[in-house]
Write a protein that holds these residues in place. Sequence first.
Motif, PDB file in Angstrom:
ATOM      1  N   ALA A 294      33.483  45.249 -39.125  1.00 33.32           N
ATOM      2  CA  ALA A 294      32.558  45.425 -38.117  1.00 33.32           C
ATOM      3  C   ALA A 294      31.084  44.967 -38.747  1.00 33.32           C
ATOM      4  CB  ALA A 294      32.473  46.655 -37.719  1.00 33.32           C
ATOM      5  N   ILE A 295      30.750  45.530 -39.926  1.00 31.98           N
ATOM      6  CA  ILE A 295      29.198  45.097 -40.510  1.00 31.98           C
ATOM      7  C   ILE A 295      29.147  43.649 -40.720  1.00 31.98           C
ATOM      8  CG2 ILE A 295      27.999  45.475 -42.606  1.00 31.98           C
ATOM      9  CD1 ILE A 295      28.995  48.513 -42.640  1.00 31.98           C
ATOM     10  N   ILE A 296      30.161  43.155 -41.250  1.00 27.79           N
ATOM     11  CA  ILE A 296      30.177  41.759 -41.393  1.00 27.79           C
ATOM     12  C   ILE A 296      30.343  40.905 -40.258  1.00 27.79           C
ATOM     13  CG2 ILE A 296      31.554  39.646 -42.345  1.00 27.79           C
ATOM     14  CD1 ILE A 296      32.426  41.654 -44.497  1.00 27.79           C
ATOM     15  N   ALA A 297      31.131  41.310 -39.235  1.00 28.54           N
ATOM     16  CA  ALA A 297      31.099  40.419 -37.835  1.00 28.54           C
ATOM     17  C   ALA A 297      29.692  40.940 -37.427  1.00 28.54           C
ATOM     18  CB  ALA A 297      32.080  41.367 -37.096  1.00 28.54           C
ATOM     19  N   ILE A 298      29.132  41.788 -37.301  1.00 25.94           N
ATOM     20  CA  ILE A 298      27.853  42.229 -36.554  1.00 25.94           C
ATOM     21  C   ILE A 298      26.863  41.405 -37.298  1.00 25.94           C
ATOM     22  CG2 ILE A 298      26.035  43.847 -35.996  1.00 25.94           C
ATOM     23  CD1 ILE A 298      28.447  45.735 -35.406  1.00 25.94           C
ATOM     24  N   SER A 299      26.914  41.524 -38.693  1.00 26.25           N
ATOM     25  CA  SER A 299      25.804  40.565 -39.198  1.00 26.25           C
ATOM     26  C   SER A 299      25.797  39.014 -39.098  1.00 26.25           C
ATOM     27  CB  SER A 299      25.546  41.040 -40.877  1.00 26.25           C
ATOM     28  OG  SER A 299      26.921  40.617 -41.374  1.00 26.25           O
ATOM     29  N   THR A 300      27.054  38.678 -39.075  1.00 29.14           N
ATOM     30  CA  THR A 300      27.202  37.197 -38.879  1.00 29.14           C
ATOM     31  C   THR A 300      26.689  36.952 -37.513  1.00 29.14           C
ATOM     32  OG1 THR A 300      29.127  37.137 -40.623  1.00 29.14           O
ATOM     33  CG2 THR A 300      28.948  35.368 -38.830  1.00 29.14           C
ATOM     34  N   TYR A 301      27.211  37.616 -36.545  1.00 31.02           N
ATOM     35  CA  TYR A 301      26.820  37.311 -35.021  1.00 31.02           C
ATOM     36  C   TYR A 301      25.225  37.227 -34.871  1.00 31.02           C
ATOM     37  CZ  TYR A 301      26.145  37.899 -30.225  1.00 31.02           C
ATOM     38  OH  TYR A 301      25.840  37.474 -28.883  1.00 31.02           O
TER      39      TYR A 301
ATOM     40  N   VAL B  84      22.972  36.709 -36.895  1.00 33.68           N
ATOM     41  CA  VAL B  84      22.417  35.607 -37.926  1.00 33.68           C
ATOM     42  C   VAL B  84      22.545  34.472 -36.925  1.00 33.68           C
ATOM     43  CG1 VAL B  84      22.432  33.998 -39.749  1.00 33.68           C
ATOM     44  CG2 VAL B  84      22.729  36.618 -40.358  1.00 33.68           C
ATOM     45  N   ARG B  85      23.390  34.252 -36.221  1.00 32.93           N
ATOM     46  CA  ARG B  85      23.675  33.213 -35.421  1.00 32.93           C
ATOM     47  C   ARG B  85      22.863  33.324 -34.010  1.00 32.93           C
ATOM     48  NH1 ARG B  85      28.354  29.572 -36.763  1.00 32.93           N
ATOM     49  NH2 ARG B  85      28.933  30.267 -39.144  1.00 32.93           N
ATOM     50  N   ALA B  86      22.932  34.586 -33.620  1.00 31.67           N
ATOM     51  CA  ALA B  86      22.546  34.910 -32.131  1.00 31.67           C
ATOM     52  C   ALA B  86      20.708  34.933 -32.192  1.00 31.67           C
ATOM     53  CB  ALA B  86      22.903  36.083 -31.547  1.00 31.67           C
ATOM     54  N   ILE B  87      20.223  35.389 -33.047  1.00 29.63           N
ATOM     55  CA  ILE B  87      18.936  35.523 -33.103  1.00 29.63           C
ATOM     56  C   ILE B  87      17.994  34.460 -32.882  1.00 29.63           C
ATOM     57  CG2 ILE B  87      16.878  36.611 -34.615  1.00 29.63           C
ATOM     58  CD1 ILE B  87      18.519  39.011 -35.252  1.00 29.63           C
ATOM     59  N   PRO B  88      18.477  33.149 -33.656  1.00 31.25           N
ATOM     60  CA  PRO B  88      17.668  32.103 -33.345  1.00 31.25           C
ATOM     61  C   PRO B  88      17.716  31.609 -31.973  1.00 31.25           C
ATOM     62  CG  PRO B  88      18.519  32.008 -35.526  1.00 31.25           C
ATOM     63  CD  PRO B  88      19.114  33.228 -34.824  1.00 31.25           C
ATOM     64  N   PHE B  89      19.078  31.600 -31.566  1.00 35.15           N
ATOM     65  CA  PHE B  89      19.162  31.233 -29.924  1.00 35.15           C
ATOM     66  C   PHE B  89      18.177  32.056 -29.073  1.00 35.15           C
ATOM     67  CE2 PHE B  89      23.099  29.196 -31.694  1.00 35.15           C
ATOM     68  CZ  PHE B  89      22.831  27.922 -31.412  1.00 35.15           C
ATOM     69  N   ALA B  90      18.269  33.339 -29.275  1.00 38.28           N
ATOM     70  CA  ALA B  90      17.341  34.326 -28.553  1.00 38.28           C
ATOM     71  C   ALA B  90      16.043  34.138 -28.476  1.00 38.28           C
ATOM     72  CB  ALA B  90      17.766  35.659 -28.685  1.00 38.28           C
ATOM     73  N   LEU B  91      15.404  33.779 -29.708  1.00 42.91           N
ATOM     74  CA  LEU B  91      14.080  33.702 -30.079  1.00 42.91           C
ATOM     75  C   LEU B  91      13.355  32.381 -29.824  1.00 42.91           C
ATOM     76  CD1 LEU B  91      13.794  36.112 -33.077  1.00 42.91           C
ATOM     77  CD2 LEU B  91      13.309  36.653 -30.838  1.00 42.91           C
ATOM     78  N   ILE B  92      14.148  31.382 -30.080  1.00 35.35           N
ATOM     79  CA  ILE B  92      13.623  30.133 -29.958  1.00 35.35           C
ATOM     80  C   ILE B  92      14.198  29.482 -28.761  1.00 35.35           C
ATOM     81  CG2 ILE B  92      13.390  27.781 -31.020  1.00 35.35           C
ATOM     82  CD1 ILE B  92      13.975  29.435 -33.695  1.00 35.35           C
ATOM     83  N   ASN B  93      13.153  29.092 -27.774  1.00 34.40           N
ATOM     84  CA  ASN B  93      13.531  28.475 -26.450  1.00 34.40           C
ATOM     85  C   ASN B  93      13.355  26.895 -26.536  1.00 34.40           C
ATOM     86  OD1 ASN B  93      13.836  30.860 -25.697  1.00 34.40           O
ATOM     87  ND2 ASN B  93      12.092  31.214 -24.604  1.00 34.40           N
ATOM     88  N   LYS B  94      12.678  26.262 -27.507  1.00 29.36           N
ATOM     89  CA  LYS B  94      12.514  25.126 -27.186  1.00 29.36           C
ATOM     90  C   LYS B  94      12.743  24.279 -28.701  1.00 29.36           C
ATOM     91  CE  LYS B  94       7.854  25.619 -29.450  1.00 29.36           C
ATOM     92  NZ  LYS B  94       6.370  25.437 -29.268  1.00 29.36           N
ATOM     93  N   LYS B  95      13.157  23.172 -28.451  1.00 27.64           N
ATOM     94  CA  LYS B  95      13.537  22.362 -29.994  1.00 27.64           C
ATOM     95  C   LYS B  95      12.594  22.089 -31.112  1.00 27.64           C
ATOM     96  CE  LYS B  95      15.135  17.734 -31.297  1.00 27.64           C
ATOM     97  NZ  LYS B  95      15.363  16.471 -30.903  1.00 27.64           N
ATOM     98  N   ILE B  96      12.899  22.480 -32.168  1.00 26.26           N
ATOM     99  CA  ILE B  96      12.301  22.498 -33.244  1.00 26.26           C
ATOM    100  C   ILE B  96      11.757  20.995 -33.586  1.00 26.26           C
ATOM    101  CG2 ILE B  96      12.085  23.275 -35.816  1.00 26.26           C
ATOM    102  CD1 ILE B  96      14.345  25.429 -35.221  1.00 26.26           C
ATOM    103  N   GLU B  97      10.581  20.931 -33.754  1.00 28.52           N
ATOM    104  CA  GLU B  97       9.984  19.741 -33.877  1.00 28.52           C
ATOM    105  C   GLU B  97       9.515  19.354 -35.349  1.00 28.52           C
ATOM    106  OE1 GLU B  97       9.667  17.278 -31.775  1.00 28.52           O
ATOM    107  OE2 GLU B  97      10.514  18.481 -30.112  1.00 28.52           O
ATOM    108  N   ASN B  98       9.474  20.112 -36.138  1.00 29.04           N
ATOM    109  CA  ASN B  98       8.672  20.270 -37.734  1.00 29.04           C
ATOM    110  C   ASN B  98      10.121  19.908 -38.362  1.00 29.04           C
ATOM    111  OD1 ASN B  98       8.455  21.000 -40.300  1.00 29.04           O
ATOM    112  ND2 ASN B  98       7.001  22.486 -39.768  1.00 29.04           N
ATOM    113  N   LYS B  99       9.944  18.501 -39.112  1.00 27.04           N
ATOM    114  CA  LYS B  99      10.911  17.936 -40.063  1.00 27.04           C
ATOM    115  C   LYS B  99      11.338  18.514 -41.021  1.00 27.04           C
ATOM    116  CE  LYS B  99      10.626  13.227 -39.889  1.00 27.04           C
ATOM    117  NZ  LYS B  99      10.439  11.891 -40.471  1.00 27.04           N
TER     118      LYS B  99
END
Length: 105
Positions: A11-18, A20-35
């Motif tokens: 459960a700890i591994i599943a939550i931490s993996t989720y 790590v993948r979900a937080i960027p989608f929730a916090l970043i709304n626009k396309k990352i432009e920095n190369k």
Amino acid sequence: MTYSTFFIYLAIIAISTYLVRAIPFALINKKIENKFIRSFLHYIPYAVLTAMTIPAIFTATTSVIAAALGFAVAVILALYNKSLTTVALLSCLTVYIVEMIIKLL
């Protein structure tokens, strides 16, 4: 290890993996432009996979020589753009044959 401990770890591994993948989608709304950041994020999976795989290669066999030769075969075949199945089978076969030869000596 008991089943309850295993499922707690799972459960700890599943939550931490989720997370790590979900937080960027929730916090970043626009396309990352920095190369630099885009390049960094592009190569992260390869770097993590390499960091986990290389040590396992050298500790999974009974002989470091066999592991090194299997790794060398895998790298050479990968450089010649062989398929993943071919690379895996021939590198495993190399390790198997070298370990058999070492046992005979």
